[in-house]
Motif scaffolding. Structure first.
Motif, PDB file in Angstrom:
ATOM      1  N   SER A   1     103.893  38.242 154.618  1.00 33.84           N
ATOM      2  CA  SER A   1     102.690  37.692 153.971  1.00 33.84           C
ATOM      3  C   SER A   1     101.552  38.521 154.529  1.00 33.84           C
ATOM      4  O   SER A   1     100.866  38.132 155.473  1.00 33.84           O
ATOM      5  CB  SER A   1     102.526  36.207 154.285  1.00 33.84           C
TER       6      SER A   1
ATOM      7  N   ILE B   1     113.782  39.443 153.291  1.00 36.11           N
ATOM      8  CA  ILE B   1     112.781  39.044 154.278  1.00 36.11           C
ATOM      9  C   ILE B   1     111.419  39.228 153.631  1.00 36.11           C
ATOM     10  O   ILE B   1     111.095  40.324 153.167  1.00 36.11           O
ATOM     11  CB  ILE B   1     112.884  39.923 155.536  1.00 36.11           C
TER      12      ILE B   1
ATOM     13  N   HIS C   1     107.770  45.063 163.319  1.00 36.33           N
ATOM     14  CA  HIS C   1     107.874  43.644 163.658  1.00 36.33           C
ATOM     15  C   HIS C   1     109.315  43.132 163.500  1.00 36.33           C
ATOM     16  O   HIS C   1     109.858  42.472 164.379  1.00 36.33           O
ATOM     17  CB  HIS C   1     106.924  42.850 162.761  1.00 36.33           C
ATOM     18  N   LEU C   2     109.922  43.478 162.370  1.00 37.74           N
ATOM     19  CA  LEU C   2     111.270  42.964 162.059  1.00 37.74           C
ATOM     20  C   LEU C   2     112.324  43.447 163.041  1.00 37.74           C
ATOM     21  O   LEU C   2     113.301  42.746 163.311  1.00 37.74           O
ATOM     22  CB  LEU C   2     111.711  43.416 160.658  1.00 37.74           C
TER      23      LEU C   2
ATOM     24  N   ASP D   1      99.527  39.678 164.357  1.00 39.69           N
ATOM     25  CA  ASP D   1     100.967  39.398 164.386  1.00 39.69           C
ATOM     26  C   ASP D   1     101.424  39.068 162.966  1.00 39.69           C
ATOM     27  O   ASP D   1     101.035  38.059 162.396  1.00 39.69           O
ATOM     28  CB  ASP D   1     101.209  38.204 165.323  1.00 39.69           C
ATOM     29  N   PRO D   2     102.276  39.913 162.368  1.00 36.76           N
ATOM     30  CA  PRO D   2     102.650  39.688 160.970  1.00 36.76           C
ATOM     31  C   PRO D   2     103.372  38.362 160.760  1.00 36.76           C
ATOM     32  O   PRO D   2     104.123  37.902 161.617  1.00 36.76           O
ATOM     33  CB  PRO D   2     103.601  40.858 160.668  1.00 36.76           C
ATOM     34  N   LEU D   3     103.146  37.774 159.604  1.00 36.21           N
ATOM     35  CA  LEU D   3     103.890  36.601 159.154  1.00 36.21           C
ATOM     36  C   LEU D   3     105.069  37.081 158.322  1.00 36.21           C
ATOM     37  O   LEU D   3     104.883  37.807 157.344  1.00 36.21           O
ATOM     38  CB  LEU D   3     103.005  35.732 158.261  1.00 36.21           C
ATOM     39  N   VAL D   4     106.273  36.666 158.677  1.00 37.27           N
ATOM     40  CA  VAL D   4     107.442  36.954 157.848  1.00 37.27           C
ATOM     41  C   VAL D   4     108.357  35.739 157.871  1.00 37.27           C
ATOM     42  O   VAL D   4     108.370  34.973 158.838  1.00 37.27           O
ATOM     43  CB  VAL D   4     108.268  38.177 158.340  1.00 37.27           C
ATOM     44  N   TYR D   5     109.126  35.563 156.800  1.00 40.06           N
ATOM     45  CA  TYR D   5     110.162  34.531 156.815  1.00 40.06           C
ATOM     46  C   TYR D   5     111.423  35.105 156.195  1.00 40.06           C
ATOM     47  O   TYR D   5     111.381  36.039 155.405  1.00 40.06           O
ATOM     48  CB  TYR D   5     109.713  33.261 156.083  1.00 40.06           C
ATOM     49  N   GLN D   6     112.544  34.524 156.590  1.00 34.14           N
ATOM     50  CA  GLN D   6     113.849  34.922 156.064  1.00 34.14           C
ATOM     51  C   GLN D   6     114.094  34.123 154.793  1.00 34.14           C
ATOM     52  O   GLN D   6     114.073  32.897 154.813  1.00 34.14           O
ATOM     53  CB  GLN D   6     114.902  34.601 157.120  1.00 34.14           C
ATOM     54  N   GLY D   7     114.320  34.823 153.692  1.00 33.29           N
ATOM     55  CA  GLY D   7     114.552  34.151 152.414  1.00 33.29           C
ATOM     56  C   GLY D   7     116.032  34.119 152.063  1.00 33.29           C
ATOM     57  O   GLY D   7     116.847  34.830 152.652  1.00 33.29           O
TER      58      GLY D   7
END
Lengths: 326, 326
Positions: free
Chosen positions: B85, B82, B247-248, B109-115
């Protein structure tokens, strides 16, 4: 051949072979301890597992009765879980529901997102809803489990990488989606753990129903005990699993045990119902001007299963209850 | 304590303990066969691994010389990867570069993406670029590896779930991003396999530099043999790893071995350079009206490393060469 993962107190459970009528299983631990271990050495273990399945079917190996609550997800944790959205009717309806346009490339470029794969739920595990304002929804889907898959696979060659077929419930918190998508990084908090029916089956188990990367059978969803939808999973899957694999492998390779989902199964024919609440709600809104069906709340139940032409429950049943989690 | 994964012909390699000066390692296979196995039983194995590390340091156990090319990624495949940014300067610059606005919730609000986590590259594995038109870029980041982490963790309690720290190169195909984000499902083809420095270290290995979920040291990037950037990873990480964990975990739990990245390390101070080409290119565009630095092509090299105050190369060096893949 049907495989499953028996709860045994470990994280990854124990691999078992299941009889065709779902009533008994035999331990496959001597062949491969876990589903992942089997997929890691698939070419070597597949014939051994098939031989065991035949012995179980023929009565040469004694079976143990299947208790669905003792089955974990086929892969209780997977190295990747990638979900497509291959049914155009679903995309159009859910985007309409949140006031968004379908992408311009709707029919030419598959939609896929990377899902969380470290915690995958068994078929009878509860759906935890910490906050009903999040708009908990089910999404009934079909999926495949890959063997080792290199970069650059073409659709015409893709089917050989598909080792097992599954059905699943891609639980979604609808009301968390708009704010997440506004940030442009895709779904994250809106996608809690996904649940799987207990049995993962080899494609030949579907016979004629497995054709050109699509499953030509209806997927049945029951909500609070009533039939909610039975759309055909085949013809309206705009991008087949073969097409999805070509898309996925454009820039990278995948390890054995990668799971790929179809997206919510959906038919244009309204008489087939829906595989998620969001579609039903949007149809209500179109017809009457307002959403009527609420999202899920503690106590609600969802069942998902797929029967073959002979009436056999191919994958076993996803049978989940919503619980208040906090 | 420093841990690494030795190439041994298996998918997941063999766990080793590495000496503080990076020169020798000792097999930890008797304690746990792989990094994942160690993380799965962390509370039990950590003291044993620490004892082995002390014996290696003290000379009671003979070390084998470290060959960086024989090290795989600490987790050659992980159950989740995960990426956040968390550096505002990076978000603002790269969005400007593709003509997009930063999200309205940039600072709240944090930016995250699933990689993709099924194939993770070792520190000296090549970066395969099948098509230079895709705009291959590096992104130097810091990251953490979690132990088992439940849903609903608060930032104040998050640090106990962070077991190991890593650095990584989140390779990105910049020119594939706009079309993907236009579909609103997040990154997918634009993110090929991520590479990791060889050593994963326990937080105490960073001493005072590990503070409140941030790493207070510069992250050094060299491009084609020249210093490209050395931004401080600490102060401008707007959301700490503790914040990211809060957040996660809002809607789901994580299995041991989940990797969480910081996003591209970036400072407002231009004299510290950049950790990716996209930022450098945007600054050129702002200054001169045009992008000057091209994206990576076969033959280009990128090195990423982080030194402690005493000059010790904490994680070892990511040292990758771009190769034509097809």
């Amino acid at each position: 051949m049907k495989l499953a993962t028996l709860r045994n107190g470990t994280r990854d459970g124990a691999l078992v072979v299941v009889g065709k009528n779902n009533s008994v299983y035999a331990s496959a631990s001597d062949i491969a301890p876990t589903m992942q271990a089997a997929l890691d050495r698939w070419d070597e273990v597949e014939p051994k597992l098939r031989a065991l399945a035949e012995q179980l079917e023929g009565g040469q190996v004694e079976g143990t009765p299947v208790d669905p609550t003792q089955m974990m997800a086929p892969l209780p944790r997977a190295y990747e879980w990638i979900d497509g959205s291959a049914y155009i009717n679903h995309i159009v309806l859910v985007r309409k529901a949140r006031g968004a346009e379908p992408p311009a490339t709707l029919e030419t470029d598959p939609l896929v997102y990377q899902g969380g794969s470290g915690v995958l739920l068994g078929a009878t595990d509860p759906i935890e809803v910490p906050n009903i304002e999040w708009g908990a929804d089910f999404e009934a889907e079909v999926g495949v489990i890959l063997g080792d898959t290199p970069r650059g696979v073409k659709a015409a060659d893709a089917s050989k990488y598909i080792k097992l077929i599954v059905i699943l419930n891609d639980v979604t918190f609808r009301n968390l989606i708009p704010a997440e998508l506004a940030k442009s990084f895709g779904f994250f908090q809106s996608k809690p753990a996904t649940a799987f029916a207990p049995f993962a089956v080899t494609p030949d188990e579907l016979g004629e129903a497995w054709k050109e990367g699509r499953i030509h059978l209806p997927l049945n969803t029951y909500y609070n005990g009533e039939k909610f939808g039975d759309p055909e999973a085949g013809p309206e899957m705009h991008f087949s699993f073969n097409d999805l694999l070509q898309h996925l492998t454009k820039t990278r390779a995948y390890t054995a045990g990668t799971i790929v989902g179809s997206g919510t199964v959906s038919n244009d024919d309204r008489s087939r119902g829906s595989s998620c609440l969001a579609e039903q709600r949007m149809l209500e809104k179109i017809d009457s001007g307002e959403f009527k069906t609420p999202f899920m709340k503690p106590g609600d139940t969802v069942k998902i299963e797929m029967l073959d032409k002979a009436g056999v429950n191919i994958f076993g049943t996803i049978d989940q209850k919503v619980v208040d989690a906090d």
